[in-house]
Write a protein that holds these residues in place. Structure first.
Motif, mmCIF file in Angstrom:
data_model
loop_
_atom_site.group_PDB
_atom_site.id
_atom_site.type_symbol
_atom_site.label_atom_id
_atom_site.label_comp_id
_atom_site.label_asym_id
_atom_site.label_seq_id
_atom_site.Cartn_x
_atom_site.Cartn_y
_atom_site.Cartn_z
ATOM 1 N N ARG A 166 0.827 -1.214 0.000
ATOM 2 C CA ARG A 166 0.000 0.000 0.000
ATOM 3 C C ARG A 166 0.859 1.261 0.000
ATOM 4 N NH1 ARG A 166 -5.508 -0.383 0.962
ATOM 5 N NH2 ARG A 166 -6.262 -2.452 1.601
ATOM 6 N N ARG A 167 2.047 1.173 0.575
ATOM 7 C CA ARG A 167 2.912 2.355 0.649
ATOM 8 C C ARG A 167 4.130 2.239 -0.259
ATOM 9 N NH1 ARG A 167 -0.973 4.069 1.776
ATOM 10 N NH2 ARG A 167 -1.795 4.866 3.742
ATOM 11 N N ALA A 168 4.279 1.146 -0.962
ATOM 12 C CA ALA A 168 5.415 0.978 -1.858
ATOM 13 C C ALA A 168 5.254 1.885 -3.070
ATOM 14 C CB ALA A 168 5.529 -0.481 -2.304
ATOM 15 N N SER A 169 6.254 2.690 -3.349
ATOM 16 C CA SER A 169 6.240 3.612 -4.493
ATOM 17 C C SER A 169 5.070 4.578 -4.432
ATOM 18 C CB SER A 169 6.204 2.822 -5.817
ATOM 19 O OG SER A 169 7.266 1.901 -5.892
ATOM 20 N N ALA A 170 4.647 4.947 -3.223
ATOM 21 C CA ALA A 170 3.517 5.859 -3.080
ATOM 22 C C ALA A 170 3.897 7.271 -3.517
ATOM 23 C CB ALA A 170 3.037 5.867 -1.627
ATOM 24 N N ASP A 171 2.970 7.946 -4.198
ATOM 25 C CA ASP A 171 3.220 9.306 -4.666
ATOM 26 C C ASP A 171 2.549 10.359 -3.797
ATOM 27 O OD1 ASP A 171 0.774 8.206 -5.628
ATOM 28 O OD2 ASP A 171 0.572 9.900 -6.989
ATOM 29 N N ARG A 172 1.712 9.911 -2.836
ATOM 30 C CA ARG A 172 1.060 10.844 -1.921
ATOM 31 C C ARG A 172 0.754 10.123 -0.622
ATOM 32 N NH1 ARG A 172 -4.886 11.627 -4.815
ATOM 33 N NH2 ARG A 172 -5.671 11.732 -2.686
ATOM 34 N N PRO A 173 0.827 10.843 0.516
ATOM 35 C CA PRO A 173 0.710 10.183 1.816
ATOM 36 C C PRO A 173 -0.705 9.776 2.197
ATOM 37 C CG PRO A 173 0.975 12.555 2.103
ATOM 38 C CD PRO A 173 1.159 12.279 0.640
ATOM 39 N N ASP A 174 -1.712 10.338 1.532
ATOM 40 C CA ASP A 174 -3.093 10.079 1.933
ATOM 41 C C ASP A 174 -3.772 9.007 1.090
ATOM 42 O OD1 ASP A 174 -3.069 11.622 -0.393
ATOM 43 O OD2 ASP A 174 -5.029 12.522 0.069
ATOM 44 N N ALA A 175 -3.020 8.346 0.224
ATOM 45 C CA ALA A 175 -3.650 7.379 -0.677
ATOM 46 C C ALA A 175 -2.750 6.163 -0.881
ATOM 47 C CB ALA A 175 -3.949 8.027 -2.031
ATOM 48 N N ASP A 176 -3.381 5.021 -1.090
ATOM 49 C CA ASP A 176 -2.625 3.819 -1.420
ATOM 50 C C ASP A 176 -1.908 4.012 -2.751
ATOM 51 O OD1 ASP A 176 -3.536 2.438 0.836
ATOM 52 O OD2 ASP A 176 -5.374 1.836 -0.201
ATOM 53 N N SER A 177 -0.785 3.334 -2.904
ATOM 54 C CA SER A 177 0.023 3.473 -4.117
ATOM 55 C C SER A 177 -0.686 2.842 -5.310
ATOM 56 C CB SER A 177 1.380 2.799 -3.926
ATOM 57 O OG SER A 177 1.223 1.390 -3.815
ATOM 58 N N TYR A 178 -0.384 3.363 -6.492
ATOM 59 C CA TYR A 178 -0.897 2.731 -7.709
ATOM 60 C C TYR A 178 -0.311 1.329 -7.875
ATOM 61 C CZ TYR A 178 -3.182 7.021 -9.242
ATOM 62 O OH TYR A 178 -4.014 8.104 -9.335
ATOM 63 N N TYR A 179 0.880 1.117 -7.350
ATOM 64 C CA TYR A 179 1.469 -0.230 -7.342
ATOM 65 C C TYR A 179 0.511 -1.206 -6.663
ATOM 66 C CZ TYR A 179 4.644 -3.952 -5.698
ATOM 67 O OH TYR A 179 5.225 -5.160 -5.411
ATOM 68 N N PHE A 180 -0.009 -0.804 -5.507
ATOM 69 C CA PHE A 180 -0.979 -1.641 -4.800
ATOM 70 C C PHE A 180 -2.255 -1.792 -5.611
ATOM 71 C CE2 PHE A 180 -4.732 -1.876 -2.103
ATOM 72 C CZ PHE A 180 -4.457 -2.965 -1.301
ATOM 73 N N MET A 181 -2.700 -0.693 -6.225
ATOM 74 C CA MET A 181 -3.982 -0.691 -6.925
ATOM 75 C C MET A 181 -4.048 -1.716 -8.053
ATOM 76 S SD MET A 181 -5.846 1.740 -5.531
ATOM 77 C CE MET A 181 -5.754 3.339 -4.727
ATOM 78 N N VAL A 182 -2.968 -1.819 -8.821
ATOM 79 C CA VAL A 182 -3.030 -2.701 -9.991
ATOM 80 C C VAL A 182 -2.919 -4.176 -9.609
ATOM 81 C CG1 VAL A 182 -2.090 -0.910 -11.510
ATOM 82 C CG2 VAL A 182 -0.532 -2.578 -10.472
ATOM 83 N N LEU A 183 -2.661 -4.466 -8.341
ATOM 84 C CA LEU A 183 -2.485 -5.854 -7.909
ATOM 85 C C LEU A 183 -3.588 -6.349 -6.977
ATOM 86 C CD1 LEU A 183 1.343 -5.631 -7.195
ATOM 87 C CD2 LEU A 183 0.282 -6.908 -9.058
ATOM 88 N N ASN A 184 -4.543 -5.491 -6.624
ATOM 89 C CA ASN A 184 -5.503 -5.882 -5.584
ATOM 90 C C ASN A 184 -6.950 -5.552 -5.911
ATOM 91 O OD1 ASN A 184 -3.898 -6.928 -3.073
ATOM 92 N ND2 ASN A 184 -2.714 -5.200 -3.868
ATOM 93 N N ALA A 185 -7.275 -5.442 -7.179
ATOM 94 C CA ALA A 185 -8.668 -5.223 -7.562
ATOM 95 C C ALA A 185 -9.518 -6.427 -7.183
ATOM 96 C CB ALA A 185 -8.773 -4.951 -9.059
ATOM 97 N N ASN A 186 -10.800 -6.170 -6.952
ATOM 98 C CA ASN A 186 -11.805 -7.221 -6.702
ATOM 99 C C ASN A 186 -11.599 -7.983 -5.401
ATOM 100 O OD1 ASN A 186 -12.019 -6.716 -9.748
ATOM 101 N ND2 ASN A 186 -13.778 -8.038 -9.377
ATOM 102 N N LYS A 187 -10.847 -7.426 -4.468
ATOM 103 C CA LYS A 187 -10.649 -8.089 -3.184
ATOM 104 C C LYS A 187 -11.408 -7.347 -2.083
ATOM 105 C CE LYS A 187 -5.997 -9.496 -4.626
ATOM 106 N NZ LYS A 187 -4.569 -9.525 -4.294
ATOM 107 N N ARG A 188 -11.618 -8.030 -0.969
ATOM 108 C CA ARG A 188 -12.154 -7.408 0.233
ATOM 109 C C ARG A 188 -10.999 -7.247 1.221
ATOM 110 N NH1 ARG A 188 -17.651 -10.458 1.873
ATOM 111 N NH2 ARG A 188 -18.327 -8.327 2.332
ATOM 112 N N SER A 189 -11.101 -6.259 2.091
ATOM 113 C CA SER A 189 -10.034 -6.023 3.068
ATOM 114 C C SER A 189 -10.601 -5.999 4.474
ATOM 115 C CB SER A 189 -9.327 -4.691 2.783
ATOM 116 O OG SER A 189 -8.441 -4.359 3.845
ATOM 117 N N VAL A 190 -9.997 -6.815 5.347
ATOM 118 C CA VAL A 190 -10.301 -6.761 6.779
ATOM 119 C C VAL A 190 -9.004 -6.546 7.536
ATOM 120 C CG1 VAL A 190 -12.280 -8.307 6.513
ATOM 121 C CG2 VAL A 190 -10.067 -9.247 7.200
#
Length: 424
Positions: free
Chosen positions: A67-91
């Protein structure tokens, strides 16, 4: 990829469950996902896109490290995380808390697949090794991806994508003949290992339908890379020599043309790869007709595939003289229409904006609660009776209340108490 963090999960926001088609191929399969970074997350994302319910279990304060790997802003998850975790639930679940561990045990009892890719030994130290998880749920498919096989000399070593590519043979055959070994731009070590693991999980699910029992499925990233190098090993069997780097030439047999030829207007990706088969002269003769050089049929330098390979430098110069007069799309069209294998070198910007690929959902626009609307790669496997819409990846803990309430039967007060105790 395996990592050095031994925790798994937490967060506070809530959302509806991700859209999963009723007829998704893996509908009814529940995955308890303790993966981080890319190798494991690629596997669980593939399962989600096939219709499985993937519950991503994360450390409460930071979530998985991606979520914080290669992040471009402190208030949002990284796009790196985004492209690898679509369609999942988080607990969220604090595995340094006994109550958090008990929540995970209860999730395991409701799961079909348990998957992790922590550093070697981390999951065992947390108390969720294979024997313990199997004791909780004998039907569970227990899946792991590590850098190296646990019973080998490197079993305790950490690994990332490029380490797997280096030790699995990929880098040794990638690059120019007189150059250093190169890491390919694609993350074969990570996503390649993850997709191998997904295949093993699917086979284990089918076997369980016959036996009623779960099993352990493991993939070593190094060994997955060996599997990608099978043609190199075929070349070694043919020649009796260790394969070298051949640039854009085929390593299993002499062949020309086989090169990325420069095209107009001369930008960094203005190239088209042209290849003709060694199996006959038909593609070679078609190429000559396209470039207006049918006179070369009588040239002894190019009389057969072996002669063309011996003289490939001269041949490449002739073809390049023609390709430089055209843009790469025109070269591909003219060659393709004539029955000659050719592919324009398309960059990521061209691909993401390709209307055909958008229509096929190879790229999909998603709507994220923090990032807003943006485009991510989708799932390339198309099935006539299984379509799962791509949805945005979850913010940390987005499904904590829903999963613990609906799946484990916890009340709002119980969930609030777990939050107060920092178990979630």
């Amino acid at each position: 990829m395996p990592n050095d963090d031994s925790q798994a999960a937490g967060g506070m926001q809530q959302r509806p469950a991700p859209a999963r088609a009723q007829g998704g191929a893996l509908a009814g399969i529940r995955v308890i996902d303790l993966t981080q970074f890319e190798a494991g997350t690629s596997c669980t994302q593939a399962l989600a896109w096939l219709g499985a319910e993937v519950i991503k279990v994360e450390e409460p304060n930071r979530g998985e490290q991606g979520r914080r790997a290669s992040a471009d802003r402190p208030d949002a998850d990284s796009y790196y995380f985004m492209v690898l975790n679509a369609n999942k639930r988080s607990v969220t679940c604090n595995l340094k808390s006994e109550k958090g561990c008990e929540l995970l045990r209860r999730l395991i009892g409701k799961g079909d697949v348990f998957i992790e890719n922590f550093a070697p030994g981390a999951i065992e130290r947390l108390g969720f090794g294979w024997e313990e998880v199997r004791r909780i749920n004998p039907r569970i498919i227990y899946a792991q991806v590590k850098g190296f096989a646990e019973d080998g000399p490197y079993g305790n070593y950490p690994a990332f994508d490029m380490i797997a590519q280096a030790t699995g043979g990929v880098m040794s055959i990638t690059g120019e003949p007189d150059g250093r070994p190169l890491k390919p731009g694609v993350t074969l070590g990570d996503t390649g290992a993850g997709l191998h693991l997904a295949l093993g999980i699917l086979a284990a699910i089918i076997q369980r339908s016959r036996t009623g029992e779960g099993q352990r499925v493991t993939v070593a990233m190094q060994e997955a890379m060996v599997n990608y190098c099978r043609i190199a090993f075929a070349a070694q069997l043919i020649s009796g020599r260790t394969p070298q780097r051949y640039g854009n030439q085929s390593m299993i047999g002499a062949n020309a043309p086989s090169e990325a030829y420069p095209c107009a207007p001369g930008g960094p990706n203005d190239y088209c790869f042209i290849y003709t088969s060694r199996a006959g002269e038909h593609q070679w003769e078609r190429l000559l007709k396209v470039i207006g050089r049918e006179d070369l049929k009588a040239d002894p330098r190019f009389a057969d595939p072996h002669a063309r390979y011996r003289n490939h430098v001269a041949l490449d110069a002739i073809i390049a003289e023609w390709t430089r007069k055209h843009d790469k799309h025109t070269v591909m069209r003219l060659m393709g229409d004539a029955g000659v294998p050719a592919g324009a070198v398309l960059d990521c910007g061209e691909l993401v904006n390709d209307p055909h690929l958008r229509r096929r959902e190879v790229f999909v626009e998603v709507d994220h609660p923090v990032r807003g609307r943006f485009v991510i790669p989708g799932w390339p496997v198309k099935m006539s009776a299984s379509h799962v819409p791509v949805v945005a990846p979850p913010v940390l803990g987005a499904d904590t209340e829903a999963v613990y309430g609906e799946l484990l039967g916890l009340s709002a007060d119980e969930i609030a108490a777990l939050r107060a105790e920092k178990a979630i």
